[in-house]
Design an enzyme around this catalytic site. Structure first.
Site, PDB file in Angstrom:
ATOM      1  N   HIS A  63       0.802  -1.102  -0.078  1.00  0.00           N
ATOM      2  CA  HIS A  63       0.206  -0.154  -0.063  1.00  0.00           C
ATOM      3  C   HIS A  63       0.993   1.371  -0.035  1.00  0.00           C
ATOM      4  CE1 HIS A  63      -3.750   2.263   0.346  1.00  0.00           C
ATOM      5  NE2 HIS A  63      -3.413   2.880   1.488  1.00  0.00           N
ATOM      6  N   HIS A  75      -3.752   8.883   0.395  1.00  0.00           N
ATOM      7  CA  HIS A  75      -3.521   7.694  -0.228  1.00  0.00           C
ATOM      8  C   HIS A  75      -4.837   7.299  -0.910  1.00  0.00           C
ATOM      9  CE1 HIS A  75      -5.360   5.251   3.430  1.00  0.00           C
ATOM     10  NE2 HIS A  75      -5.393   6.608   3.695  1.00  0.00           N
ATOM     11  N   CYS A 164      -3.542   2.574  -5.623  1.00  0.00           N
ATOM     12  CA  CYS A 164      -2.679   3.449  -4.825  1.00  0.00           C
ATOM     13  C   CYS A 164      -1.339   3.717  -5.541  1.00  0.00           C
ATOM     14  CB  CYS A 164      -2.800   2.808  -3.543  1.00  0.00           C
ATOM     15  SG  CYS A 164      -1.833   1.088  -3.424  1.00  0.00           S
TER      16      CYS A 164
END
Length: 233
Positions: A63, A75, A164
């Protein structure tokens, strides 16, 4: 020049990637709230600079986020809730597994700003680890942060084309790419290029139609996809 991957191949690859990412979450999908994140101060943010690219390795994926300063991280997260409400107080709550899974399926997400603790969720954080891959494309830290702030809000989501990693590489390097998605696609192509895998795929597809009664419109793409990927190679 290589031929572009046909649309049918792209759709199947996205479904495969969706299964890889979503299946580990299904066991906890019924929880209304995830476990609480570490208490504030768990991470030493004094070493972070505005515009830094933060990575949090997970079990099956990584992530990414852009540090904005003052313990804030921008994010991109899959999230279905923005489709039903504009209440920022509800949307800003920590994304549950249900919201995340439905967001992936519905291809909806939001670029949100959370604390470092909520962003990392107990994982270890790598800082600017991707800079070595973009030595000649590194934008200024302030430019990266401003790009991230400008994009905050609801957005479309795609495991292949807008996740992401695409978000942070656009902000910090000016090019939206995803190496983990590319690696997954290459792995699938390598497996399918094996003639035995191609034959197995065809046989499984035909058996699904004959023995299980699956609709040809659903199964035929799994038969022809190996040939599309081979042609794109």
């Amino acid at each position: 020049m290589k031929n572009p991957v046909p649309q049918a191949a792209s759709l199947l690859l996205e479904k495969l990637l969706l299964l890889v990412h979503v299946r580990p979450l299904l066991a906890g999908a019924d929880r209304e709230l995830p476990p609480p994140p570490p208490a504030p101060g768990y991470y030493d943010t004094s070493c972070f600079k505005r515009g830094d690219l933060l990575e949090v390795p997970r079990t099956l994926f990584i992530h990414f986020g852009i540090y904005l300063g003052d313990n804030r991280v921008a994010h991109l997260m899959p999230d279905i809730l923005p489709a039903f409400t504009d209440d920022r107080r509800q949307i800003q709550q920590v994304v549950t597994n249900k919201r995340l899974i439905l967001g992936v399926i519905a291809k909806m997400a939001s670029i949100r700003v959370d604390t470092v603790e909520d962003f990392a969720y107990g994982g270890s954080i790598l800082v600017n680890h991707m800079d070595r891959l973009f030595k000649d494309q590194l934008l200024g830290s302030e430019e990266a942060a401003r790009r991230a702030e400008k994009l905050v809000g609801a957005t479309a989501y795609s495991l292949l084309w807008n996740n992401c990693e695409h978000f942070v590489t656009y902000c910090r390097y000016g090019a939206a790419v995803s190496f983990q998605t590319d690696k997954f696609c290459e792995t699938v192509k390598m497996i399918i290029r094996d003639q035995r895998s191609v034959l197995a795929s065809v046989l499984v597809g035909l058996a699904s139609i004959v023995c299980l009664g699956l609709a040809p419109s659903t199964t035929l793409p799994t038969i022809f996809i190996p040939f599309f990927l081979w042609m794109a190679g």
